[in-house]
Write an enzyme that holds these catalytic residues in place. Sequence first.
Site, PDB file in Angstrom:
ATOM      1  N   ILE A  16       0.728  -1.179  -0.030  1.00 50.50           N
ATOM      2  CA  ILE A  16       0.032   0.057   0.002  1.00 50.50           C
ATOM      3  C   ILE A  16       0.899   1.429  -0.084  1.00 50.50           C
ATOM      4  O   ILE A  16       0.277   2.088  -0.279  1.00 50.50           O
ATOM      5  CB  ILE A  16      -1.047  -0.146   1.382  1.00 50.50           C
ATOM      6  CG1 ILE A  16      -0.215  -0.143   2.594  1.00 50.50           C
ATOM      7  CG2 ILE A  16      -2.136  -1.060   0.778  1.00 50.50           C
ATOM      8  CD1 ILE A  16      -1.081  -0.067   3.922  1.00 50.50           C
ATOM      9  N   ALA A  17       2.059   1.087   0.199  1.00 51.53           N
ATOM     10  CA  ALA A  17       3.067   2.389   0.122  1.00 51.53           C
ATOM     11  C   ALA A  17       4.760   1.893   0.046  1.00 51.53           C
ATOM     12  O   ALA A  17       4.722   0.742   0.526  1.00 51.53           O
ATOM     13  CB  ALA A  17       2.691   3.351   1.549  1.00 51.53           C
ATOM     14  N   GLY A  19       8.772   3.239   0.750  1.00 52.90           N
ATOM     15  CA  GLY A  19       9.795   4.040   1.021  1.00 52.90           C
ATOM     16  C   GLY A  19      11.104   3.693   1.069  1.00 52.90           C
ATOM     17  O   GLY A  19      11.343   2.758   0.374  1.00 52.90           O
ATOM     18  N   GLY A  20      12.035   4.452   1.671  1.00 52.48           N
ATOM     19  CA  GLY A  20      13.527   4.234   1.347  1.00 52.48           C
ATOM     20  C   GLY A  20      13.867   2.922   1.879  1.00 52.48           C
ATOM     21  O   GLY A  20      14.790   2.191   1.508  1.00 52.48           O
ATOM     22  N   LYS A  39       5.404  -2.995   7.837  1.00 48.96           N
ATOM     23  CA  LYS A  39       6.735  -2.271   7.099  1.00 48.96           C
ATOM     24  C   LYS A  39       7.559  -3.493   7.178  1.00 48.96           C
ATOM     25  O   LYS A  39       8.219  -3.894   8.114  1.00 48.96           O
ATOM     26  CB  LYS A  39       7.293  -1.200   7.921  1.00 48.96           C
ATOM     27  CG  LYS A  39       8.147  -0.612   7.160  1.00 48.96           C
ATOM     28  CD  LYS A  39       8.731   0.961   7.827  1.00 48.96           C
ATOM     29  CE  LYS A  39       9.878   1.629   6.684  1.00 48.96           C
ATOM     30  NZ  LYS A  39       9.987   3.055   7.645  1.00 48.96           N
ATOM     31  N   ASP A 134      12.661  13.626   9.972  1.00 45.65           N
ATOM     32  CA  ASP A 134      12.206  13.505   8.653  1.00 45.65           C
ATOM     33  C   ASP A 134      10.944  14.145   8.614  1.00 45.65           C
ATOM     34  O   ASP A 134      10.028  13.459   7.976  1.00 45.65           O
ATOM     35  CB  ASP A 134      12.451  12.279   8.069  1.00 45.65           C
ATOM     36  CG  ASP A 134      12.098  12.221   6.655  1.00 45.65           C
ATOM     37  OD1 ASP A 134      12.526  13.267   5.973  1.00 45.65           O
ATOM     38  OD2 ASP A 134      11.862  11.210   5.881  1.00 45.65           O
TER      39      ASP A 134
END
Length: 668
Positions: A16-17, A19-20, A39, A134
């Site tokens: 669903i997403a 990232g780094g 994650k 961040d």
Amino acid sequence: MTERLISGRYLLKRSIAGGGMGAIWLALDTQLQRHVAIKLMASHHLTSPESRQRFALEAKAIARLQNPHVVQIYDYGIDEGDVPYIVMELLEGEDLAALLERRLKLSPEAVVPLLNQVARALTAAHLAGVIHRDLKLGNIFLARLDGEEVVKVLDFGLALMDATENAANTESEVAGTPRYMSPEQMRGQTDLDHRADVWALAVVLYRLLTGDFPFSPQALETLRLGTATVLPTPPSRMVPELGTQLDEFFARALAPELSQRFSSARELAAAFTALVETGRPTRAAKVLVVDDEPDMALVMQLLLRKEIEENIYEFVFASNGEEALEKLRQHPDVEAILSDLKMPKMDGLTFLGRVGEVNPLVKVIIVSAYGDMGNLRTAMNRGAFDFLVKPINFDDLRSTLEKTIKHVRELRRMLRSTEENDLLRMFVNGGVVERVLSAVRTPLSVAGEKVESTVVFIDVKDFTELTRGDQPEQAIQRLNANFEVIVPELVSRGGVVDKFVGDAVMAVFRGQGHMGRALDACLSARQQLRAMAFRAGEGSPYSHGVCIGVDSGALVSGSIGARTLGRLDYTVLGDVVNRAAWLASLAERDQILIREELSQQLDSGFECTPLGARELPGTSVPLRVSELVHRREAVVPAADSTIRPPIRESVPRLAALNAASGKDAGSH
């Protein structure tokens, strides 16, 4: 892809997403039968020890923060394939980057509630020694939870833990998103502190208001090098209606020098909120009209032309429920809604059920025909405030709007009063607040009263001496960490925190069994601090120990100060207070001292050791002192009826025994 099971428990559904550090997956917790977000570390990071350590630190950083505005973590582990994972709450909604892309920019009034929620999350993080590093629009999520829109701060993948110890780090590290990074963060300074996040929060705020960044890439490079003073582009140049006051606000929030900026996220948010509130002129009552009839705007202008010209009403229009929800987000100051029932895309009844998610105080007036009485009845049962019948009668419309807006404004006034009282209770115990309010309402009550009470002083041992070389923020965080443990133990047993005196807290216990409850609170606070020190180590904030003095008897309570100048303090006076303070100053680390006379009055559950006579300061009268050692039996129930276990052994002792038998002292 084929569904994959993580650690024999979490069934991956879809990505669903990204990232780094890794991808976020929708997954099913097969044990609890609920959907979660997982994650998973990206495959190209798996062979890097530094990346794996950073991934674990992210889990620890989130777990440390029990705050409603920080995404919550449920689990952390390493899968059979040697892939680290973090299990988090699954959120529905959108991040602020997506919101800004749709809206282009937001009004100051719409930004205030978002800013304050992010500030609360950052305040909790900074008090826990966590720097996010961040913070940006993409890491701030507007979630729909239990029928409300709640801001959540996400992605602590670059967080620094134990911020007070960062100065000891000799290796510089540049990490973050460049357009949001403060000058010191861009330079990779090793003494980075929480003000880097405050800078990023100011950039987020600037972007929400203007749709753009406050500095060009070239200006950021100049800031990084420190070769010249660079100020942000004045927001009034980009959005003239914002006014020059916000230019001054951002000049401070984004000042190159640390000392010139806001000292905390809470201070920045409070300053911005105050600017918005004070700059708000006396305005018309804003009404949202939701109707797909194209001539509805003309109807309102004809019916209420005089009221519109006199700035009594201002109207906003939407043609269906979906559009109306978006208008409501854009105009958080809407006080009343006139809504039709039959509309395309989203009808009036569905819209009525969604209004509270965006603005729980606004009231909905349903507008429909006589023949639709069944739906009108349903609407009233679902929370509609009132209804009007088409064709709209002018007198009926005017009186209904007047009544509705008066009701909403009274609700908002009551909410402000509640928030002010809640803020007061942050600084003054609730029991004291009620007595102070009583004193204000009844002036004669400031004369005072004589009551039988127990007074407790708990002093953090040698705090001033041991933190003399610390930075102010470090010292305050260290002290507050102790109070966060001590105060709940006092309050849960009916104690009223009278005041904080430097590195000591003073509490008063009244009512039946006040002395026993006070002593139980002292024993429990000492036990909890010992347990925290054992788990966190000698360098932790809890390693100081405490010195405790307790005395009981008759004392005077009341409001003291200069009433004519509006400065009063509600407190207690007398020998009992003085003796408790003196006993705390006499106590050694983790000692609880009381008068020997009082120790003889206690029930057999308390074990005390006589220490002999001590001379009171300023007098030659000796006072026989005893040390409270522990409780032999179950404690007196807390004032809130919470049952607590008997206080017999300290957690370090229990942990040692469990370790010897192969058990985990923290298991349940």
